[in-house]
Design an enzyme around this catalytic site. Structure first.
Site, PDB file in Angstrom:
ATOM      1  N   SER A   1     -29.457  11.414 -41.925  1.00 39.53           N
ATOM      2  CA  SER A   1     -28.487  10.317 -41.899  1.00 39.53           C
ATOM      3  C   SER A   1     -29.041   9.070 -42.594  1.00 39.53           C
ATOM      4  O   SER A   1     -28.283   8.266 -43.130  1.00 39.53           O
ATOM      5  CB  SER A   1     -28.099   9.990 -40.458  1.00 39.53           C
ATOM      6  OG  SER A   1     -29.255   9.791 -39.679  1.00 39.53           O
ATOM      7  N   TYR A   2     -30.370   8.926 -42.616  1.00 36.96           N
ATOM      8  CA  TYR A   2     -30.963   7.789 -43.323  1.00 36.96           C
ATOM      9  C   TYR A   2     -30.579   7.821 -44.798  1.00 36.96           C
ATOM     10  O   TYR A   2     -30.164   6.818 -45.364  1.00 36.96           O
ATOM     11  CB  TYR A   2     -32.496   7.801 -43.194  1.00 36.96           C
ATOM     12  CG  TYR A   2     -33.151   6.725 -44.027  1.00 36.96           C
ATOM     13  CD1 TYR A   2     -33.285   5.432 -43.549  1.00 36.96           C
ATOM     14  CD2 TYR A   2     -33.595   6.993 -45.323  1.00 36.96           C
ATOM     15  CE1 TYR A   2     -33.847   4.430 -44.327  1.00 36.96           C
ATOM     16  CE2 TYR A   2     -34.160   6.005 -46.106  1.00 36.96           C
ATOM     17  CZ  TYR A   2     -34.283   4.720 -45.597  1.00 36.96           C
ATOM     18  OH  TYR A   2     -34.825   3.728 -46.367  1.00 36.96           O
ATOM     19  N   ARG A   3     -30.705   8.982 -45.398  1.00 40.20           N
ATOM     20  CA  ARG A   3     -30.388   9.090 -46.833  1.00 40.20           C
ATOM     21  C   ARG A   3     -28.894   8.867 -47.074  1.00 40.20           C
ATOM     22  O   ARG A   3     -28.497   8.424 -48.143  1.00 40.20           O
ATOM     23  CB  ARG A   3     -30.824  10.451 -47.372  1.00 40.20           C
ATOM     24  CG  ARG A   3     -30.713  10.540 -48.895  1.00 40.20           C
ATOM     25  CD  ARG A   3     -31.494  11.718 -49.477  1.00 40.20           C
ATOM     26  NE  ARG A   3     -31.442  11.704 -50.942  1.00 40.20           N
ATOM     27  CZ  ARG A   3     -30.811  12.625 -51.683  1.00 40.20           C
ATOM     28  NH1 ARG A   3     -30.203  13.637 -51.099  1.00 40.20           N
ATOM     29  NH2 ARG A   3     -30.798  12.531 -53.004  1.00 40.20           N
TER      30      ARG A   3
ATOM     31  N   ASN B   1     -22.234  20.044 -45.637  1.00 39.47           N
ATOM     32  CA  ASN B   1     -22.948  21.264 -46.014  1.00 39.47           C
ATOM     33  C   ASN B   1     -22.066  22.490 -45.880  1.00 39.47           C
ATOM     34  O   ASN B   1     -22.044  23.356 -46.744  1.00 39.47           O
ATOM     35  CB  ASN B   1     -24.190  21.451 -45.137  1.00 39.47           C
ATOM     36  CG  ASN B   1     -25.281  20.452 -45.479  1.00 39.47           C
ATOM     37  OD1 ASN B   1     -25.171  19.730 -46.466  1.00 39.47           O
ATOM     38  ND2 ASN B   1     -26.320  20.415 -44.665  1.00 39.47           N
TER      39      ASN B   1
ATOM     40  N   ASP C   1     -38.567  15.334 -37.917  1.00 36.82           N
ATOM     41  CA  ASP C   1     -38.535  16.676 -38.505  1.00 36.82           C
ATOM     42  C   ASP C   1     -39.164  16.616 -39.888  1.00 36.82           C
ATOM     43  O   ASP C   1     -38.794  15.768 -40.700  1.00 36.82           O
ATOM     44  CB  ASP C   1     -37.087  17.184 -38.647  1.00 36.82           C
ATOM     45  CG  ASP C   1     -36.457  17.513 -37.307  1.00 36.82           C
ATOM     46  OD1 ASP C   1     -37.199  17.895 -36.380  1.00 36.82           O
ATOM     47  OD2 ASP C   1     -35.221  17.384 -37.186  1.00 36.82           O
TER      48      ASP C   1
ATOM     49  N   LYS D   1      -2.914  19.679 -33.381  1.00 38.99           N
ATOM     50  CA  LYS D   1      -3.134  18.250 -33.144  1.00 38.99           C
ATOM     51  C   LYS D   1      -2.611  17.419 -34.314  1.00 38.99           C
ATOM     52  O   LYS D   1      -2.037  16.348 -34.121  1.00 38.99           O
ATOM     53  CB  LYS D   1      -4.624  17.952 -32.954  1.00 38.99           C
ATOM     54  CG  LYS D   1      -5.301  18.763 -31.869  1.00 38.99           C
ATOM     55  CD  LYS D   1      -4.765  18.462 -30.488  1.00 38.99           C
ATOM     56  CE  LYS D   1      -5.499  19.265 -29.421  1.00 38.99           C
ATOM     57  NZ  LYS D   1      -5.287  20.746 -29.532  1.00 38.99           N
TER      58      LYS D   1
ATOM     59  N   GLY E   1     -30.443   9.336 -35.439  1.00 35.03           N
ATOM     60  CA  GLY E   1     -30.843  10.023 -34.220  1.00 35.03           C
ATOM     61  C   GLY E   1     -32.301  10.466 -34.295  1.00 35.03           C
ATOM     62  O   GLY E   1     -33.000  10.521 -33.292  1.00 35.03           O
ATOM     63  N   ASP E   2     -32.740  10.781 -35.498  1.00 39.90           N
ATOM     64  CA  ASP E   2     -34.134  11.184 -35.690  1.00 39.90           C
ATOM     65  C   ASP E   2     -34.517  10.837 -37.113  1.00 39.90           C
ATOM     66  O   ASP E   2     -33.713  10.281 -37.865  1.00 39.90           O
ATOM     67  CB  ASP E   2     -34.296  12.700 -35.432  1.00 39.90           C
ATOM     68  CG  ASP E   2     -33.636  13.548 -36.507  1.00 39.90           C
ATOM     69  OD1 ASP E   2     -32.938  12.991 -37.379  1.00 39.90           O
ATOM     70  OD2 ASP E   2     -33.832  14.771 -36.487  1.00 39.90           O
TER      71      ASP E   2
ATOM     72  N   ASP F   1     -35.870  12.541 -40.661  1.00 37.83           N
ATOM     73  CA  ASP F   1     -35.994  13.824 -41.359  1.00 37.83           C
ATOM     74  C   ASP F   1     -36.731  13.596 -42.671  1.00 37.83           C
ATOM     75  O   ASP F   1     -36.270  12.827 -43.510  1.00 37.83           O
ATOM     76  CB  ASP F   1     -34.601  14.383 -41.672  1.00 37.83           C
ATOM     77  CG  ASP F   1     -33.746  14.541 -40.420  1.00 37.83           C
ATOM     78  OD1 ASP F   1     -34.098  15.384 -39.583  1.00 37.83           O
ATOM     79  OD2 ASP F   1     -32.739  13.813 -40.290  1.00 37.83           O
TER      80      ASP F   1
HETATM   81  N1  DCP Z   1     -28.066  20.381 -40.725  1.00 33.90           N
HETATM   82  C1  DCP Z   1     -27.082  21.336 -40.960  1.00 33.90           C
HETATM   83  N2  DCP Z   1     -26.594  22.074 -39.919  1.00 33.90           N
HETATM   84  C2  DCP Z   1     -27.047  21.885 -38.670  1.00 33.90           C
HETATM   85  C3  DCP Z   1     -28.042  20.918 -38.412  1.00 33.90           C
HETATM   86  C4  DCP Z   1     -28.528  20.183 -39.473  1.00 33.90           C
HETATM   87  O1  DCP Z   1     -26.658  21.509 -42.098  1.00 33.90           O
HETATM   88  N3  DCP Z   1     -26.558  22.624 -37.663  1.00 33.90           N
HETATM   89  C5  DCP Z   1     -28.549  19.567 -41.851  1.00 33.90           C
HETATM   90  C6  DCP Z   1     -27.568  18.467 -42.143  1.00 33.90           C
HETATM   91  C7  DCP Z   1     -28.172  17.291 -41.471  1.00 33.90           C
HETATM   92  C8  DCP Z   1     -29.656  17.551 -41.663  1.00 33.90           C
HETATM   93  O2  DCP Z   1     -29.781  18.956 -41.537  1.00 33.90           O
HETATM   94  O3  DCP Z   1     -27.763  16.085 -42.068  1.00 33.90           O
HETATM   95  C9  DCP Z   1     -30.507  16.826 -40.654  1.00 33.90           C
HETATM   96  O4  DCP Z   1     -30.130  17.194 -39.342  1.00 33.90           O
HETATM   97  P1  DCP Z   1     -30.064  16.146 -38.157  1.00 33.90           P
HETATM   98  O5  DCP Z   1     -29.755  16.912 -36.930  1.00 33.90           O
HETATM   99  O6  DCP Z   1     -31.297  15.330 -38.152  1.00 33.90           O
HETATM  100  O7  DCP Z   1     -28.762  15.274 -38.476  1.00 33.90           O
HETATM  101  P2  DCP Z   1     -28.569  13.892 -39.238  1.00 33.90           P
HETATM  102  O8  DCP Z   1     -29.853  13.407 -39.804  1.00 33.90           O
HETATM  103  O9  DCP Z   1     -27.465  14.125 -40.214  1.00 33.90           O
HETATM  104  O10 DCP Z   1     -28.042  12.893 -38.138  1.00 33.90           O
HETATM  105  P3  DCP Z   1     -28.909  12.131 -37.003  1.00 33.90           P
HETATM  106  O11 DCP Z   1     -28.853  10.684 -37.310  1.00 33.90           O
HETATM  107  O12 DCP Z   1     -28.227  12.453 -35.726  1.00 33.90           O
HETATM  108  O13 DCP Z   1     -30.290  12.691 -37.058  1.00 33.90           O
HETATM  109 MG    MG Z   2     -31.528  13.288 -38.651  1.00 36.00          MG
HETATM  110 MN    MN Z   3     -33.351  16.131 -37.807  1.00 38.65          MN
END
Ligand code: DCP
Ligand code: MG
Ligand code: MN
Length: 372
Positions: free
Chosen positions: A183-185, A310, A287, A73, A192-193, A195
């Site tokens: 995602s907040y941090r 990560n 969570d 791509k 989405g949720d 943590d």
């Molecule tokens: N995480 C990870 N691998 C995954 C799932 C999660 O490393 N398969 C880690 C990174 C994410 C954190 O856990 O940032 C929190 O997971 P969330 O699913 O809550 O994802 P986010 O908070 O990043 O995004 P959202 O706004 O969708 O909750």
């Molecule tokens: Mg989250």
């Molecule tokens: Mn989460």
């Protein structure tokens, strides 16, 4: 807002990154296997690290984290400025069956395989699912609260929910520390949720905190803040067998709505305060992650994410003969065939987020710079 934050338009690959992320989003919308989305987001993340424009398949495939289809791509975008596949997918999304799959995979706890099975069984609506499908406990909640759980949480509400949990936690134990991660941090406008990382000074094992978590969860459940517990799904587990993670749903009590209290009542003209109307008692995913202080830094990296960031940090650790997980950074990890680790290795650092970056030899990245 997508995951592109942090990609300066100066980046020589900005355009390619954009198209790859669009492709990833498109796959996500269709309810494709998550690895497709991940692969393209990964490739976009890897491109972001490049200082020159990547033009050919050969250049792209040589980069870590870029697989064959992404490399193809990338060459196509460099040559034509677009990807035919993206156009095809956009057309596909007009396909009612693809839309249906998306409808079903948006039920919490439902993956693409399950959705396809239901479609093959002839189910066409959420009502069909409700009436005919065999649902797991999580999926039943996902269906009952379909709209709630598919509504993003505004940053202000994340803060209010977090503040509520902090108050309850501190009432049980004044010395606990809570940090909203995810995602907040990373600075997201909406999440989405929610943590939450929970730790306590002087702790070196999760077992020192499980009693506290039990107490916190039952208190928050009794008062109606926590509405339901969800079963942990294996692929997302960081649980080390000591009950260190809790998944569920919560709802913000009216008293905690942001804004001033006078907003509760109609004003003199009989108009309900506009600000107030934006708030609804939606069920939100929450969570909780218990972390001993000795592992706080590693846990913060893990729980702040994003998942692609990560993965690249872990890969980097691997390349340097180390290992990074949610508990710490380890060195002298012995690996055998296929990179399978033989020994755990020796702990280098677990407590300090910055030190983990330093030991890995990477520049510190603020949470808001960790979008991929
Ligand atoms: N995480 C990870 N691998 C995954 C799932 C999660 O490393 N398969 C880690 C990174 C994410 C954190 O856990 O940032 C929190 O997971 P969330 O699913 O809550 O994802 P986010 O908070 O990043 O995004 P959202 O706004 O969708 O909750
Ligand atoms: Mg989250
Ligand atoms: Mn989460």
């Amino acid at each position: 807002k997508g995951g592109l934050r942090g990609v300066e338009s100066k980046n020589p690959n900005a355009e390619t990154i954009n198209v790859l992320l669009e492709l990833a989003d498109q796959y996500a919308k269709m309810g494709s296997e998550p690895w497709r989305t991940t692969a393209y987001r990964n490739a976009a993340g890897a491109l972001k690290q490049q200082s020159v424009k990547i033009l050919t398949f050969a250049q792209a495939i040589a980069i870590n984290n870029i697989g064959e289809s992404s490399a193809e791509k990338i060459e196509e975008i460099a040559k034509t400025g677009r990807v035919q596949k993206l156009q095809n997918l956009q057309n596909l999304l007009n396909d009612p069956m693809i839309k249906l799959r998306g409808l079903f995979t948006n039920i919490y706890g439902v993956g693409p395989n399950q959705a396809d099975r239901w479609i093959r069984q002839g189910y066409r609506t959420l009502d069909d699912i409700q009436e005919k499908a065999h649902l797991t406990a999580n999926q039943r909640i996902g269906l009952e609260r379909y709209d709630d759980l598919n509504t993003r949480i505004p940053r202000k509400e994340v803060e209010a929910l977090g503040a509520h949990v902090v108050r309850a936690a501190r009432a049980i134990d004044r010395d606990v520390q809570l940090i909203i991660g995810g995602s907040y941090r990373r600075g997201a406008d909406s999440s989405g949720d929610i943590d939450i990382i929970i730790t306590r000074q002087g702790t070196s094992s999760t077992s020192q905190l499980v009693g506290f978590l039990d107490e916190l969860v039952s208190k928050l459940t009794d008062e109606g803040f926590l509405t339901v517990a969800l079963a942990a799904h294996s692929k997302n587990r960081v649980d080390d067998g000591h009950g260190s993670k809790w998944h569920g749903c919560c709802v913000l009590p009216k008293d905690d709505y942001p804004g001033d209290a006078s907003a509760e009542v109609d004003d003199n003209d009989g108009n309900v305060n506009k600000n107030k109307e934006e708030w609804h008692p939606l069920w939100r995913r929450i969570d909780l992650l218990l972390v001993p202080e000795s592992q706080l830094g590693a846990a913060l990296i893990y729980f702040t994410g994003n998942d692609i960031f990560n993965r690249s940090m872990r890969l980097l650790a691997q390349k340097k003969g180390m290992r990074l997980n949610q508990r710490g950074l380890y060195k002298d990890v012995l690996r055998g065939k296929g990179n399978v680790k033989i020994t755990e290795g020796e702990l280098v650092e677990g407590e300090d987020e910055r030190k983990i970056f330093r030991h890995l030899g990477v520049h510190w990245r603020e949470p808001h710079e960790r979008w991929c």
